[in-house]
Motif scaffolding. Structure first.
Motif, PDB file in Angstrom:
ATOM      1  N   GLY B 270       0.819  -1.215   0.000  1.00  0.00           N
ATOM      2  CA  GLY B 270       0.000   0.000   0.000  1.00  0.00           C
ATOM      3  C   GLY B 270       0.850   1.261   0.000  1.00  0.00           C
ATOM      4  O   GLY B 270       0.580   2.209  -0.746  1.00  0.00           O
ATOM      5  N   ARG B 271       1.914   1.253   0.844  1.00  0.00           N
ATOM      6  CA  ARG B 271       2.776   2.426   0.920  1.00  0.00           C
ATOM      7  C   ARG B 271       3.502   2.658  -0.397  1.00  0.00           C
ATOM      8  O   ARG B 271       3.701   3.788  -0.821  1.00  0.00           O
ATOM      9  CB  ARG B 271       3.803   2.279   2.050  1.00  0.00           C
ATOM     10  N   VAL B 272       3.914   1.557  -1.018  1.00  0.00           N
ATOM     11  CA  VAL B 272       4.585   1.687  -2.310  1.00  0.00           C
ATOM     12  C   VAL B 272       3.635   2.317  -3.325  1.00  0.00           C
ATOM     13  O   VAL B 272       4.008   3.232  -4.067  1.00  0.00           O
ATOM     14  CB  VAL B 272       5.081   0.313  -2.803  1.00  0.00           C
ATOM     15  N   LYS B 273       2.384   1.879  -3.317  1.00  0.00           N
ATOM     16  CA  LYS B 273       1.409   2.446  -4.264  1.00  0.00           C
ATOM     17  C   LYS B 273       1.195   3.930  -3.996  1.00  0.00           C
ATOM     18  O   LYS B 273       1.079   4.737  -4.921  1.00  0.00           O
ATOM     19  CB  LYS B 273       0.077   1.693  -4.156  1.00  0.00           C
ATOM     20  N   ARG B 274       1.145   4.287  -2.696  1.00  0.00           N
ATOM     21  CA  ARG B 274       0.948   5.697  -2.355  1.00  0.00           C
ATOM     22  C   ARG B 274       2.130   6.523  -2.866  1.00  0.00           C
ATOM     23  O   ARG B 274       1.964   7.595  -3.418  1.00  0.00           O
ATOM     24  CB  ARG B 274       0.817   5.860  -0.846  1.00  0.00           C
ATOM     25  N   MET B 275       3.323   5.978  -2.644  1.00  0.00           N
ATOM     26  CA  MET B 275       4.530   6.669  -3.105  1.00  0.00           C
ATOM     27  C   MET B 275       4.506   6.830  -4.620  1.00  0.00           C
ATOM     28  O   MET B 275       4.870   7.887  -5.138  1.00  0.00           O
ATOM     29  CB  MET B 275       5.746   5.850  -2.683  1.00  0.00           C
ATOM     30  N   GLU B 276       4.056   5.788  -5.300  1.00  0.00           N
ATOM     31  CA  GLU B 276       3.955   5.890  -6.761  1.00  0.00           C
ATOM     32  C   GLU B 276       2.971   6.983  -7.154  1.00  0.00           C
ATOM     33  O   GLU B 276       3.226   7.767  -8.076  1.00  0.00           O
ATOM     34  CB  GLU B 276       3.494   4.551  -7.355  1.00  0.00           C
ATOM     35  N   ALA B 277       1.840   7.035  -6.432  1.00  0.00           N
ATOM     36  CA  ALA B 277       0.829   8.056  -6.726  1.00  0.00           C
ATOM     37  C   ALA B 277       1.417   9.452  -6.482  1.00  0.00           C
ATOM     38  O   ALA B 277       1.185  10.378  -7.259  1.00  0.00           O
ATOM     39  CB  ALA B 277      -0.407   7.838  -5.863  1.00  0.00           C
ATOM     40  N   LEU B 278       2.205   9.574  -5.392  1.00  0.00           N
ATOM     41  CA  LEU B 278       2.839  10.862  -5.100  1.00  0.00           C
ATOM     42  C   LEU B 278       3.786  11.272  -6.213  1.00  0.00           C
ATOM     43  O   LEU B 278       3.791  12.418  -6.664  1.00  0.00           O
ATOM     44  CB  LEU B 278       3.623  10.769  -3.785  1.00  0.00           C
TER      45      LEU B 278
END
Lengths: 140, 451
Positions: B270-278
Motif C-alpha cells: 500500500g505504501r509503495v502504491k501511495r509513493m507511486e501516486a505521489l
C-alpha cells in the motif's frame, strides 16, 4: 521436426541486484531455463569473456547502459573489437529513453532495446526471437 | 525758399522724428513684452494696453482666428475705458457674426485701416457713432506665415502718422507679437517632446525591468519544475525495486505467512502504491510548467459526464449536471481540474446517497466561466480553507482516505496558469462547493488569438 531446444546461454551485465533478480525469476518460470551468468559492470564482463567463463555458443548478452567503471556503450565498443564476440547478439535493458542512447546502441548492432521496467511479455518475445536466431544458425 | 517754410518743414520733421522715436520706444517695449514668458493671451492684453496708451486710441480688442475658415472671432481680451458708456460696444461686438475687415487683414496678412466709419457699412456703427469713434484699424499677428490672432482698434481722431506709416508700424507690431505665438508653439513642442521622450524612456525602463523579472521568474519556475521532474523520476527506480522485492517476498513466503506478516506485506504494498501516486502527482505537477498546450473548444457537459462515469462506476452517486457551456482551453488541463474536483467530491463523502452538482455561471466582465462542483459530504472547516490548496496537505489520515494531497494544488496551478482563480464555500457538516474561473483566453494570449 523441431530440433530439441538446448538452453540459451544468457550473460546479464547489470549493476542493480534487484534487476538481476527480476531476470533470474523470469527465467526460472521458463520451460527451458537458460544458463545465466552475470557481471556487475562492463569491465567485469570483458574480463569474464576474455577468461572464457562465458560460452560463445547460443549466447545472448543482456546489457544495462548506466553502470559504474565501464558503461554499456563502452562495453559494446570493446565487445565488437574482439574476434570471438564481435557478432554475439546483444539486447539493451535500460531506463534511458534518450534518442542518443538508442542510436549509439544500434550503431553497435544490438538486436533489441528494452525499456525498464522490463515487462514479462516483451522480455519473453525478445528471448524467443534470439532463440530462433540460434536455431537457424544450428540448422545443418 | 522762405525761412518760415523752412521752419515749418523743420518743425514737421521734428514732430515726425518725435513720433518715430516714440514708435521705436513702443516697438522696443513691445518686443520686451513679447520676450517675457507670458502666454499669447497675456501678451495680447498687454499689447492692447500699450498700443492704446501710446497711440491715444480709445478702444482695443483682440480677435482670435478660426483656423478652418480663416476668419476672426471675438475674444474676451479688451482695452476699454472704464466707463459704463462703452459697455454697449462690448455687447454689440459679441452679437455680430463677422468681422469683414479683420477677415481681409487675416487673408492678406496686412493691417487694414478704415476711416470715417459712417461712410461705410460698419457692423457696429450705431454704437461706435454714439461713442464718437470714427476710425477703425486692424492688424494681423503673424507667426511665420500664419495669422494666429488680430487686434482691432477704434479711435476718435485719425492717426497723425498717415496711412502708410501707420500701416508699416502696425505690421511691425503684428510681427513682433507673432513671435510670442511662435515661441509658445515651440515651447509647447519642446515640452511635449521632452515629456514624451521622458515618458517613453520611463516606460521602456519599466518594460525592461518587468521583462527581466518575468524572465527570472520563468527561469526559476522552469528550474523548479525540472528539479521536481528529475527528483520524481529518480525516486521511481528504488521504489520499483522495493515493489519487486515486496512482491517476491509475498509469493515466496506465501506458505509461511502469518496473519501479521501478511498484513505487513499488504501495508508495504500500500505504501509503495501511495509513493507511486505521489511521484505521479509530482510529475504531473512539474509537467504543467514544461509545455504549452494549445486551446481547443471543450464540450464541458460531455467531459463532466465522462468523468462522472469513471469515478462512479457503481452508479451510487446522484449527479446533477446542469447544462454546461462550451469552454476554450487545453482539454487535458481542464479535464485534470474537473477530474480532481469530482474525485474529491466523492472520495470524502459520508452520505449514504452522495449528491454531486456541477453548474456554470458566466462572468461577462471578466470574459470567463465560473464552474461549480458541490457535494453533500462532511464539509470543510473554514480555518482549513487556505491550507487545502497547498501541496501535500490532507485533512484526514491517509490510511482512512487514500490521498496524496497533490490534487487541489494541481487544480490551483492549472487555474492560475489560465489566469483564473479558485474558491471554496463550505462549513463543517454542510457539504462543500468548490469553484474556479476559467477565462476565455490565457493571460499571454492576444485578444485576436482566440478567434
Amino acid at each position: 521436426m523441431i530440433p530439441a531446444t538446448k538452453p540459451l546461454n544468457v550473460f546479464l551485465i547489470e549493476d542493480d541486484e534487484i534487476d538481476v533478480e527480476n531476470i533470474r525469476r523470469a527465467f526460472r518460470e521458463s520451460a527451458t531455463p537458460p544458463n545465466l551468468s552475470t557481471a556487475k559492470d562492463g569491465q567485469q564482463a570483458i574480463e569474464m569473456l576474455e577468461a572464457g567463463e562465458v560460452p560463445r555458443d547460443r549466447l545472448v548478452i543482456l546489457l544495462d547502459l548506466n553502470m559504474p567503471r565501464m558503461n554499456g556503450i563502452e562495453f559494446l565498443g570493446e565487445l565488437r573489437k574482439t574476434e570471438r564476440f564481435a557478432r554475439s547478439p546483444v539486447v539493451v535493458l535500460t531506463t534511458s529513453d534518450a534518442e542518443q542512447d538508442k542510436l549509439r546502441a544500434y550503431q553497435h548492432n544490438v538486436v533489441g532495446y528494452i525499456l525498464k521496467p522490463v515487462t514479462y511479455p516483451s522480455f519473453v518475445s525478445h528471448m524467443k526471437t534470439i532463440e530462433a536466431y540460434w536455431r537457424l544458425q544450428e540448422f545443418p | 525758399m522762405s525761412s518760415t517754410g523752412a521752419n515749418k518743414r523743420l518743425a514737421g520733421t521734428r514732430r515726425a522724428l518725435a513720433i518715430l522715436r516714440d514708435d521705436l520706444a513702443l516697438t522696443y517695449a513691445m518686443s520686451e513684452a513679447a520676450n517675457e514668458s507670458g502666454s499669447l493671451e497675456e501678451v495680447l492684453a498687454e499689447a492692447l494696453e500699450m498700443i492704446c496708451e501710446h497711440m491715444g486710441w480709445a478702444v482695443g480688442h483682440a480677435l482670435s482666428v478660426d483656423r478652418a475658415s480663416a476668419s476672426a472671432r471675438s475674444t474676451e481680451i479688451w482695452q476699454l475705458p472704464p466707463l459704463a458708456s462703452f459697455e454697449p460696444l462690448r455687447a454689440a461686438t459679441d452679437q455680430i457674426e463677422a468681422f469683414p475687415l479683420a477677415d481681409r487683414a487675416i487673408r492678406e496678412q496686412t493691417p487694414m485701416l478704415l476711416h470715417d466709419l459712417g461712410a461705410h457699412q460698419f457692423g457696429r456703427l450705431a454704437v461706435t457713432s454714439a461713442l464718437g469713434l470714427h476710425h477703425y484699424y486692424v492688424l494681423p499677428i503673424l507667426s511665420g506665415d500664419i495669422v494666429v490672432a488680430a487686434l482691432e482698434f477704434l479711435t476718435a481722431k485719425p492717426d497723425p502718422r498717415g496711412d502708410e506709416a501707420l500701416t508699416q508700424l502696425l505690421a511691425n507690431l503684428g510681427m513682433l507679437l507673432g513671435r510670442v505665438a511662435e515661441r509658445e508653439a515651440r515651447a509647447e513642442q519642446r515640452v511635449a517632446l521632452r515629456h514624451s521622450a521622458r515618458a517613453r524612456k520611463e516606460a521602456e525602463a519599466r518594460a525592461r525591468a518587468l521583462l527581466r523579472v518575468t524572465k527570472e521568474l520563468q527561469q526559476r519556475n522552469r528550474e523548479l519544475d525540472q528539479f521536481t521532474y528529475a527528483a520524481s523520476h529518480d525516486l521511481r527506480a528504488p521504489l520499483r525495486g522495493i515493489a519487486n522485492l515486496a512482491g517476491w517476498l509475498a509469493s515466496d513466503l506465501e506458505p509461511h505467512l502469518t496473519d501479521d506478516t501478511r498484513r505487513y506485506l499488504d501495508l508495504l504494498e500500500g505504501r509503495v502504491k501511495r509513493m507511486e501516486a505521489l511521484i505521479d502527482g509530482l510529475l504531473a505537477y512539474s509537467r504543467l510548467g514544461r509545455a504549452a498546450v494549445p486551446d481547443e473548444r471543450i464540450d464541458v457537459t460531455a467531459l463532466v459526464r465522462e468523468l462522472a462515469e469513471l469515478h462512479d462506476v457503481d452508479g451510487v452517486v446522484e449527479w446533477r449536471i446542469s447544462d454546461l457551456p462550451e469552454i476554450t482551453g487545453p482539454r487535458l488541463l481542464l479535464r485534470q481540474v474537473l477530474d480532481n474536483l469530482l474525485s474529491n467530491a466523492i472520495k470524502h463523502t459520508t452520505a449514504a446517497r452522495p449528491h454531486v452538482s456541477v453548474w456554470a455561471e458566466r462572468d461577462e466582465p471578466a470574459e470567463a466561466w465560473r464552474l461549480f462542483v458541490r457535494d453533500n459530504g462532511p464539509g470543510i472547516d473554514p480555518r482549513y480553507h487556505e491550507r487545502i490548496w497547498e501541496i501535500f496537505q490532507t485533512l484526514r489520515p491517509r490510511d482512512e482516505v487514500e490521498s496524496t494531497g497533490i490534487g487541489l494544488s494541481l487544480v490551483l496551478k492549472i487555474v492560475r496558469q489560465r489566469g483564473g482563480s479558485v474558491g471554496l464555500d463550505s462549513q463543517l457538516g454542510a457539504g462543500a462547493t468548490f469553484h474556479f474561473t476559467w477565462p476565455d483566453r490565457a493571460p499571454d494570449q492576444a485578444p485576436e488569438a482566440s478567434t
